[in-house]
Design a protein around this motif. Structure first.
Motif, PDB file in Angstrom:
ATOM      1  N   SER A  61       7.578  42.965  15.106  1.00 28.39           N
ATOM      2  CA  SER A  61       8.014  43.476  16.399  1.00 28.39           C
ATOM      3  C   SER A  61       9.084  44.541  16.207  1.00 28.39           C
ATOM      4  O   SER A  61       9.123  45.531  16.934  1.00 28.39           O
ATOM      5  N   LEU A  62       9.916  44.359  15.179  1.00 29.39           N
ATOM      6  CA  LEU A  62      10.931  45.378  14.886  1.00 29.39           C
ATOM      7  C   LEU A  62      10.260  46.703  14.553  1.00 29.39           C
ATOM      8  O   LEU A  62      10.641  47.762  15.052  1.00 29.39           O
ATOM      9  N   GLY A  63       9.207  46.637  13.723  1.00 28.93           N
ATOM     10  CA  GLY A  63       8.491  47.838  13.329  1.00 28.93           C
ATOM     11  C   GLY A  63       7.831  48.524  14.517  1.00 28.93           C
ATOM     12  O   GLY A  63       7.841  49.749  14.623  1.00 28.93           O
ATOM     13  N   ARG A  64       7.282  47.715  15.425  1.00 27.65           N
ATOM     14  CA  ARG A  64       6.626  48.307  16.610  1.00 27.65           C
ATOM     15  C   ARG A  64       7.644  49.023  17.485  1.00 27.65           C
ATOM     16  O   ARG A  64       7.394  50.131  17.953  1.00 27.65           O
ATOM     17  N   TRP A  65       8.793  48.386  17.689  1.00 27.58           N
ATOM     18  CA  TRP A  65       9.840  49.056  18.469  1.00 27.58           C
ATOM     19  C   TRP A  65      10.278  50.342  17.780  1.00 27.58           C
ATOM     20  O   TRP A  65      10.512  51.366  18.415  1.00 27.58           O
ATOM     21  N   LEU A  66      10.372  50.275  16.451  1.00 23.80           N
ATOM     22  CA  LEU A  66      10.825  51.419  15.670  1.00 23.80           C
ATOM     23  C   LEU A  66       9.843  52.585  15.826  1.00 23.80           C
ATOM     24  O   LEU A  66      10.250  53.732  16.046  1.00 23.80           O
ATOM     25  N   LEU A  67       8.540  52.283  15.739  1.00 23.95           N
ATOM     26  CA  LEU A  67       7.524  53.329  15.910  1.00 23.95           C
ATOM     27  C   LEU A  67       7.641  53.962  17.283  1.00 23.95           C
ATOM     28  O   LEU A  67       7.582  55.175  17.440  1.00 23.95           O
ATOM     29  N   LEU A  68       7.826  53.098  18.286  1.00 30.14           N
ATOM     30  CA  LEU A  68       7.938  53.578  19.657  1.00 30.14           C
ATOM     31  C   LEU A  68       9.118  54.546  19.776  1.00 30.14           C
ATOM     32  O   LEU A  68       9.010  55.617  20.371  1.00 30.14           O
ATOM     33  N   LEU A  69      10.243  54.167  19.161  1.00 34.98           N
ATOM     34  CA  LEU A  69      11.454  54.999  19.244  1.00 34.98           C
ATOM     35  C   LEU A  69      11.270  56.311  18.487  1.00 34.98           C
ATOM     36  O   LEU A  69      11.594  57.388  18.987  1.00 34.98           O
ATOM     37  N   LEU A  70      10.713  56.195  17.252  1.00 38.85           N
ATOM     38  CA  LEU A  70      10.587  57.396  16.430  1.00 38.85           C
ATOM     39  C   LEU A  70       9.531  58.351  16.979  1.00 38.85           C
ATOM     40  O   LEU A  70       9.529  59.527  16.645  1.00 38.85           O
ATOM     41  N   ALA A  71       8.642  57.838  17.826  1.00 42.13           N
ATOM     42  CA  ALA A  71       7.618  58.714  18.414  1.00 42.13           C
ATOM     43  C   ALA A  71       8.220  59.614  19.484  1.00 42.13           C
ATOM     44  O   ALA A  71       7.643  60.635  19.833  1.00 42.13           O
ATOM     45  N   ILE A  72       9.399  59.236  19.990  1.00 46.19           N
ATOM     46  CA  ILE A  72       9.996  60.016  21.084  1.00 46.19           C
ATOM     47  C   ILE A  72      10.224  61.475  20.677  1.00 46.19           C
ATOM     48  O   ILE A  72       9.775  62.388  21.367  1.00 46.19           O
ATOM     49  N   PRO A  73      10.885  61.739  19.528  1.00 50.49           N
ATOM     50  CA  PRO A  73      11.078  63.151  19.173  1.00 50.49           C
ATOM     51  C   PRO A  73       9.790  63.823  18.720  1.00 50.49           C
ATOM     52  O   PRO A  73       9.744  65.046  18.613  1.00 50.49           O
ATOM     53  N   ALA A  74       8.750  63.029  18.437  1.00 47.48           N
ATOM     54  CA  ALA A  74       7.545  63.623  17.857  1.00 47.48           C
ATOM     55  C   ALA A  74       6.629  64.253  18.901  1.00 47.48           C
ATOM     56  O   ALA A  74       5.836  65.118  18.572  1.00 47.48           O
ATOM     57  N   TRP A  75       6.759  63.820  20.168  1.00 47.25           N
ATOM     58  CA  TRP A  75       5.713  64.286  21.082  1.00 47.25           C
ATOM     59  C   TRP A  75       5.697  65.782  21.366  1.00 47.25           C
ATOM     60  O   TRP A  75       4.624  66.353  21.465  1.00 47.25           O
ATOM     61  N   PRO A  76       6.830  66.501  21.427  1.00 46.23           N
ATOM     62  CA  PRO A  76       6.700  67.947  21.616  1.00 46.23           C
ATOM     63  C   PRO A  76       6.042  68.624  20.416  1.00 46.23           C
ATOM     64  O   PRO A  76       5.329  69.608  20.576  1.00 46.23           O
ATOM     65  N   LEU A  77       6.264  68.033  19.218  1.00 46.65           N
ATOM     66  CA  LEU A  77       5.612  68.598  18.032  1.00 46.65           C
ATOM     67  C   LEU A  77       4.099  68.492  18.175  1.00 46.65           C
ATOM     68  O   LEU A  77       3.361  69.396  17.818  1.00 46.65           O
ATOM     69  N   LEU A  78       3.636  67.357  18.724  1.00 41.61           N
ATOM     70  CA  LEU A  78       2.198  67.189  18.927  1.00 41.61           C
ATOM     71  C   LEU A  78       1.683  68.243  19.896  1.00 41.61           C
ATOM     72  O   LEU A  78       0.619  68.814  19.698  1.00 41.61           O
ATOM     73  N   LEU A  79       2.477  68.500  20.943  1.00 42.00           N
ATOM     74  CA  LEU A  79       2.041  69.496  21.931  1.00 42.00           C
ATOM     75  C   LEU A  79       1.941  70.878  21.294  1.00 42.00           C
ATOM     76  O   LEU A  79       0.985  71.606  21.523  1.00 42.00           O
TER      77      LEU A  79
END
Lengths: 110, 381
Positions: free
Chosen positions: B308-326
């Motif tokens: 569950s820690l890892g899942r939360w971590l992925l969720l958090l680290l994905a936040i800065p990643a989404w404009p890069l995806l765009l």
């Protein structure tokens, strides 16, 4: 933290458990009865609150029974839970006393 | 249940695993664990197992025979089970049957499916449980994930700054310099990030948080200056700095993060850092490496998903990643970054506002600390 006012569902759950250890469905019906049907806890709300209360060491598991193939887990107040409920009762009593006195001064029902 | 019923090997193993969980949670000393394991190894009946688990809070229903009473059936029970599937595994292991029993008892006869109100209540309950700690004395997983993020994100930001800024002060040709020209505008965000990273390095958590809080203001200025295209390109860095600020303000901080950083999460750190480096210097890294990086990311993400820690971590680290995806989607017009000539003077100019911001924040924090008993530079507990 312990001096924070308690939210109504929490207060009613602890009150229900103050009588005797109860299982989930028992707490739900008892809470409805205590509040004259005004507060009807649903299972999701009840168990989220119970989990928090167990983690905060205010409530603990008493025993388990199987009735009609259905698992019943009974919960009871811990000494900490009892003390916390007493603090809350005292707080509420002080507030209602002040409110009643002021209403009396207004000449309203008190 | 009958204590005289005989137990199987699987049930002994289950009980032994449970004991180890309790040992890990600190409820048993090493000596008690051994004593109780010996009882389990020799256990003949459920009564013996019960004796080995005496005085421990119930977790999984291992004390029930392997062939339990017929489970709840019918469309209503299936509907409830689908909703209960949204609860975390550790919670379901202990409470699924119990909650189902309550739901079925409360349901009027003839009811065929959960109502919308019940579904909402159960989903909301699942969300609340996921945000709560899993056992007494523990931190909730999201706070621990933020603590780990407070280790990872500064690391990533420092790499960003180094990759972006090095060519300015080491003028010359070559791939790095070309890489810098492409990302010249992101260089503006990098000094802002440093304004947060430096106070952090000096263990001034509150200064860093205050500086981070000022970043949205600077983002608005950059919108006026360069138009929306640029801002989208920079958004990920701003989001990273924002995430870092939140991580420092709302978690127990990097010290706690390092304590709970397991090998599994260290892999995730490596992957995150590599990804950012690749993004910033994709002129330098050959295209073939992309495949390997995607594989590495998949492995890292897969490992992280198991806790569950890892899942939360992925969720958090994905936040800065989404404009890069765009920005990576070429079909959307207007996402490309503008390119401006970069000089050391421009870079210095970008450093001035955040430096002023950091100074102001430091002064404000120092003034605040004069009234609080705890000194500002106190290391995180």
């Amino acid at each position: 933290m312990t001096d924070m006012p308690m939210r109504e569902p929490t207060f009613l759950i602890l009150t229900a458990l103050a009588a005797s250890p109860q299982h989930g469905y028992g707490i739900m019906t008892d809470v409805a009865q205590i509040s004259d049907g005004q507060v009807r806890l649903r299972a999701g709300t009840l168990y989220a609150a119970l989990n928090r209360l167990v983690v905060e060491d205010l409530v603990e598991v008493d025993r388990e029974e199987i009735v009609d193939t259905r698992l019943r887990r009974y919960y009871r107040l811990t000494p900490r839970g009892t003390a916390r409920l007493a603090v809350e009762v005292d707080r509420r009593r002080r507030h209602t006393a002040v409110a009643a006195r002021r209403l009396a001064l207004l000449g309203g029902p008190a | 249940m009958d204590d005289r019923l005989r137990v199987s090997d699987a049930e002994r193993d289950g009980a032994a695993a449970l004991l180890r969980d309790h040992f890990a949670a600190g409820r048993l000393s090493a000596q008690e664990l051994e004593e109780r394991l010996a009882i389990i190894l020799a256990a003949q009946t459920f009564g013996d197992l019960r004796r080995a688990l005496a005085g421990l809070p119930p977790t999984a229903p291992v004390l029930q025979p392997a062939s339990p009473a017929p489970a709840e059936a019918g469309p209503l029970a299936r509907g409830y089970r689908r909703l209960l599937a949204c609860y975390p595994v550790w919670y379901r292991r202990v409470h699924e049957e119990e909650m189902l029993a309550v739901l079925m008892t409360a349901a009027p006869p003839g009811k065929r499916r959960p109502s919308i109100a019940e579904a909402t209540d159960l989903l909301w309950g699942a969300l609340r449980i996921r945000c709560q700690p899993s056992r007494p004395g523990a931190e909730p997983a999201w706070r621990d994930a933020l603590a780990v993020a407070s280790v990872i994100v500064p690391l990533v930001l420092v790499v960003t700054v180094v990759v972006n800024q090095a060519p300015v002060f080491l003028p010359g040709s070559g791939a790095l310099a070309r890489g810098f020209r492409l990302f010249a505008l992101e260089a503006m965000a990098a000094p802002l990030a440093m304004a947060v990273v430096i106070p952090l390095a000096l263990r001034m958590r509150r200064v860093a948080a205050l500086t981070g809080a000022g970043l949205p203001i600077v983002l608005v200025f950059s919108l006026f200056g360069h138009g929306v295209n640029v801002a989208i390109g920079e958004a990920s860095l701003f989001l990273a700095v924002g995430l870092q600020t939140v991580a420092f303000a709302a978690s127990a901080g990097p010290r706690r993060g390092l304590q709970i950083l397991t090998r599994k999460h260290a892999v995730l750190v490596l992957v995150a850092t590599l990804l950012v480096c690749t993004h910033l210097a994709d002129v330098v890294i050959p295209a073939g490496a992309t495949v390997r990086l995607i594989l590495l990311t998949a492995i890292g993400a897969g490992m992280a998903l198991t806790s569950s820690l890892g899942r939360w971590l992925l969720l958090l680290l994905a936040i800065p990643a989404w404009p890069l995806l765009l920005t990576a989607v070429p079909a959307i017009p207007g996402w490309a970054l503008n390119v401006l000539p970069s000089t050391a003077a421009v870079t210095v100019a970008w450093y001035l506002p955040p430096a002023a911001l950091a100074t102001l924040a430091a002064l404000a924090a120092r003034r605040a600390s004069a009234h609080s008993p705890k000194p500002l530079g106190t290391p995180d507990a």
